[in-house]
Write a protein that holds these residues in place. Structure first.
Motif, PDB file in Angstrom:
ATOM      1  N   MET A 164      28.494  46.294  -3.595  1.00  7.84           N
ATOM      2  CA  MET A 164      28.693  45.632  -4.700  1.00  7.84           C
ATOM      3  C   MET A 164      27.369  46.016  -5.715  1.00  7.84           C
ATOM      4  O   MET A 164      26.341  45.747  -5.382  1.00  7.84           O
ATOM      5  CB  MET A 164      28.732  43.937  -4.600  1.00  7.84           C
ATOM      6  N   THR A 165      27.692  46.673  -6.778  1.00  3.25           N
ATOM      7  CA  THR A 165      26.539  46.900  -7.514  1.00  3.25           C
ATOM      8  C   THR A 165      26.176  45.984  -8.469  1.00  3.25           C
ATOM      9  O   THR A 165      27.263  45.287  -9.282  1.00  3.25           O
ATOM     10  CB  THR A 165      26.856  48.472  -8.280  1.00  3.25           C
ATOM     11  N   PRO A 224      27.122  46.607 -15.137  1.00  3.40           N
ATOM     12  CA  PRO A 224      28.052  45.934 -16.182  1.00  3.40           C
ATOM     13  C   PRO A 224      29.376  46.975 -16.086  1.00  3.40           C
ATOM     14  O   PRO A 224      29.379  47.979 -16.154  1.00  3.40           O
ATOM     15  CB  PRO A 224      27.452  46.148 -17.440  1.00  3.40           C
ATOM     16  N   GLY A 225      30.518  46.163 -16.474  1.00  4.02           N
ATOM     17  CA  GLY A 225      31.785  46.783 -16.911  1.00  4.02           C
ATOM     18  C   GLY A 225      32.580  47.418 -15.668  1.00  4.02           C
ATOM     19  O   GLY A 225      31.929  47.435 -14.424  1.00  4.02           O
ATOM     20  N   HIS A 226      33.703  47.524 -16.098  1.00  2.66           N
ATOM     21  CA  HIS A 226      34.860  48.342 -15.043  1.00  2.66           C
ATOM     22  C   HIS A 226      34.096  49.485 -14.787  1.00  2.66           C
ATOM     23  O   HIS A 226      33.945  50.341 -15.848  1.00  2.66           O
ATOM     24  CB  HIS A 226      36.142  48.305 -15.656  1.00  2.66           C
ATOM     25  N   ILE A 227      34.073  50.097 -13.497  1.00  2.00           N
ATOM     26  CA  ILE A 227      33.784  51.628 -13.236  1.00  2.00           C
ATOM     27  C   ILE A 227      32.179  51.775 -13.686  1.00  2.00           C
ATOM     28  O   ILE A 227      32.210  52.829 -14.126  1.00  2.00           O
ATOM     29  CB  ILE A 227      34.820  52.520 -13.629  1.00  2.00           C
ATOM     30  N   GLY A 228      31.381  50.848 -13.720  1.00  2.00           N
ATOM     31  CA  GLY A 228      29.960  50.915 -14.184  1.00  2.00           C
ATOM     32  C   GLY A 228      28.910  51.362 -13.188  1.00  2.00           C
ATOM     33  O   GLY A 228      27.892  51.567 -13.494  1.00  2.00           O
ATOM     34  N   SER A 229      29.397  51.435 -11.835  1.00  2.00           N
ATOM     35  CA  SER A 229      28.605  51.590 -10.870  1.00  2.00           C
ATOM     36  C   SER A 229      27.601  53.127 -10.847  1.00  2.00           C
ATOM     37  O   SER A 229      26.597  53.008 -10.995  1.00  2.00           O
ATOM     38  CB  SER A 229      29.187  51.432  -9.505  1.00  2.00           C
ATOM     39  N   PHE A 230      28.531  53.931 -11.314  1.00  2.00           N
ATOM     40  CA  PHE A 230      27.983  55.317 -11.301  1.00  2.00           C
ATOM     41  C   PHE A 230      27.235  55.352 -12.422  1.00  2.00           C
ATOM     42  O   PHE A 230      25.977  55.972 -12.351  1.00  2.00           O
ATOM     43  CB  PHE A 230      28.985  56.476 -11.481  1.00  2.00           C
ATOM     44  N   ARG A 231      27.482  54.872 -13.665  1.00  2.00           N
ATOM     45  CA  ARG A 231      26.817  54.962 -14.892  1.00  2.00           C
ATOM     46  C   ARG A 231      25.424  54.389 -14.877  1.00  2.00           C
ATOM     47  O   ARG A 231      24.330  54.571 -15.370  1.00  2.00           O
ATOM     48  CB  ARG A 231      27.667  54.592 -15.962  1.00  2.00           C
ATOM     49  N   ALA A 232      25.525  53.340 -13.915  1.00  2.00           N
ATOM     50  CA  ALA A 232      24.327  52.288 -14.035  1.00  2.00           C
ATOM     51  C   ALA A 232      23.125  52.952 -13.216  1.00  2.00           C
ATOM     52  O   ALA A 232      21.854  52.858 -13.559  1.00  2.00           O
ATOM     53  CB  ALA A 232      24.609  50.986 -13.389  1.00  2.00           C
ATOM     54  N   ASP A 233      23.509  53.670 -12.018  1.00  2.00           N
ATOM     55  CA  ASP A 233      22.549  54.465 -11.260  1.00  2.00           C
ATOM     56  C   ASP A 233      23.145  55.626 -10.574  1.00  2.00           C
ATOM     57  O   ASP A 233      23.622  55.468  -9.461  1.00  2.00           O
ATOM     58  CB  ASP A 233      21.690  53.347 -10.228  1.00  2.00           C
ATOM     59  N   PRO A 234      23.317  56.619 -11.064  1.00  2.00           N
ATOM     60  CA  PRO A 234      24.030  57.865 -10.759  1.00  2.00           C
ATOM     61  C   PRO A 234      23.383  58.150  -9.203  1.00  2.00           C
ATOM     62  O   PRO A 234      24.332  58.669  -8.152  1.00  2.00           O
ATOM     63  CB  PRO A 234      23.777  58.899 -11.665  1.00  2.00           C
ATOM     64  N   GLY A 235      22.110  58.226  -9.123  1.00  5.39           N
ATOM     65  CA  GLY A 235      21.335  58.614  -7.833  1.00  5.39           C
ATOM     66  C   GLY A 235      21.841  57.730  -6.906  1.00  5.39           C
ATOM     67  O   GLY A 235      22.052  58.374  -5.563  1.00  5.39           O
ATOM     68  N   ALA A 236      21.617  56.566  -7.017  1.00  4.96           N
ATOM     69  CA  ALA A 236      21.930  55.744  -5.932  1.00  4.96           C
ATOM     70  C   ALA A 236      23.320  55.787  -5.336  1.00  4.96           C
ATOM     71  O   ALA A 236      24.014  55.518  -4.216  1.00  4.96           O
ATOM     72  CB  ALA A 236      21.791  54.182  -6.295  1.00  4.96           C
ATOM     73  N   TYR A 237      24.350  55.761  -6.497  1.00  4.40           N
ATOM     74  CA  TYR A 237      25.666  56.003  -6.200  1.00  4.40           C
ATOM     75  C   TYR A 237      26.158  57.175  -5.625  1.00  4.40           C
ATOM     76  O   TYR A 237      26.815  57.126  -4.499  1.00  4.40           O
ATOM     77  CB  TYR A 237      26.515  55.813  -7.589  1.00  4.40           C
ATOM     78  N   THR A 238      25.447  58.379  -5.799  1.00  2.00           N
ATOM     79  CA  THR A 238      25.743  59.712  -5.032  1.00  2.00           C
ATOM     80  C   THR A 238      25.198  59.308  -3.847  1.00  2.00           C
ATOM     81  O   THR A 238      26.143  59.915  -3.181  1.00  2.00           O
ATOM     82  CB  THR A 238      25.117  60.925  -5.757  1.00  2.00           C
ATOM     83  N   LEU A 262      33.865  50.219  -3.562  1.00  2.00           N
ATOM     84  CA  LEU A 262      32.488  50.123  -4.412  1.00  2.00           C
ATOM     85  C   LEU A 262      33.124  48.990  -5.593  1.00  2.00           C
ATOM     86  O   LEU A 262      34.259  49.404  -6.139  1.00  2.00           O
ATOM     87  CB  LEU A 262      32.379  51.519  -5.174  1.00  2.00           C
ATOM     88  N   HIS A 263      32.232  48.257  -6.013  1.00  2.00           N
ATOM     89  CA  HIS A 263      32.777  47.270  -7.144  1.00  2.00           C
ATOM     90  C   HIS A 263      31.436  47.035  -7.997  1.00  2.00           C
ATOM     91  O   HIS A 263      30.538  46.816  -7.605  1.00  2.00           O
ATOM     92  CB  HIS A 263      33.504  45.918  -6.615  1.00  2.00           C
ATOM     93  N   SER A 264      31.715  46.827  -9.318  1.00  2.00           N
ATOM     94  CA  SER A 264      30.749  46.427 -10.336  1.00  2.00           C
ATOM     95  C   SER A 264      30.791  44.900 -10.392  1.00  2.00           C
ATOM     96  O   SER A 264      31.847  44.262 -10.742  1.00  2.00           O
ATOM     97  CB  SER A 264      30.937  46.770 -11.731  1.00  2.00           C
ATOM     98  N   GLU A 265      29.465  44.199 -10.259  1.00  2.00           N
ATOM     99  CA  GLU A 265      29.499  42.662 -10.496  1.00  2.00           C
ATOM    100  C   GLU A 265      30.041  42.482 -11.781  1.00  2.00           C
ATOM    101  O   GLU A 265      30.571  41.171 -12.026  1.00  2.00           O
ATOM    102  CB  GLU A 265      28.010  42.265  -9.940  1.00  2.00           C
TER     103      GLU A 265
END
Length: 86
Positions: free
Chosen positions: A40-41, A44-58, A14-17
């Motif tokens: 690739m989500t 923004p930012g380092h480890i931002g994938s969950f924060r940006a869209d918790p539902g999609a991440y989960t 998993l990685h944040s663009e």
């Protein structure tokens, strides 16, 4: 050398663009070297994938577990649902 040990195992990268610390190309290369799935989500930012869209991440992470880990063990995929961690 350590990455080679994971080559035949399911791996999800998993990685944040928008990561300013780890270039996206590094995540893609790591996934390619491992034969891994790479998500690739657009976040923004380092480890931002969950924060940006918790539902999609989960859903993505649980889908990975369902598809690779539980299925390999013959477990009931319904046992791993969002919000059920008991």
């Amino acid at each position: 050398a350590q990455a080679g040990r994971l080559r035949r195992r399911p791996v999800l990268v998993l990685h944040s663009e928008g990561d300013r610390f780890v270039p996206s190309a590094d995540a893609r290369e790591r996934a390619r070297a491992l034969g891994a799935e790479c998500w690739m989500t657009d976040s923004p930012g380092h480890i931002g994938s969950f924060r940006a869209d918790p539902g999609a991440y989960t859903e993505r992470v649980l889908g990975f577990f369902r598809g690779h880990l539980l299925a390999a063990q013959g477990a009931d995929a319904a046992a791993l649902r969002p919000g059920r961690f008991d």
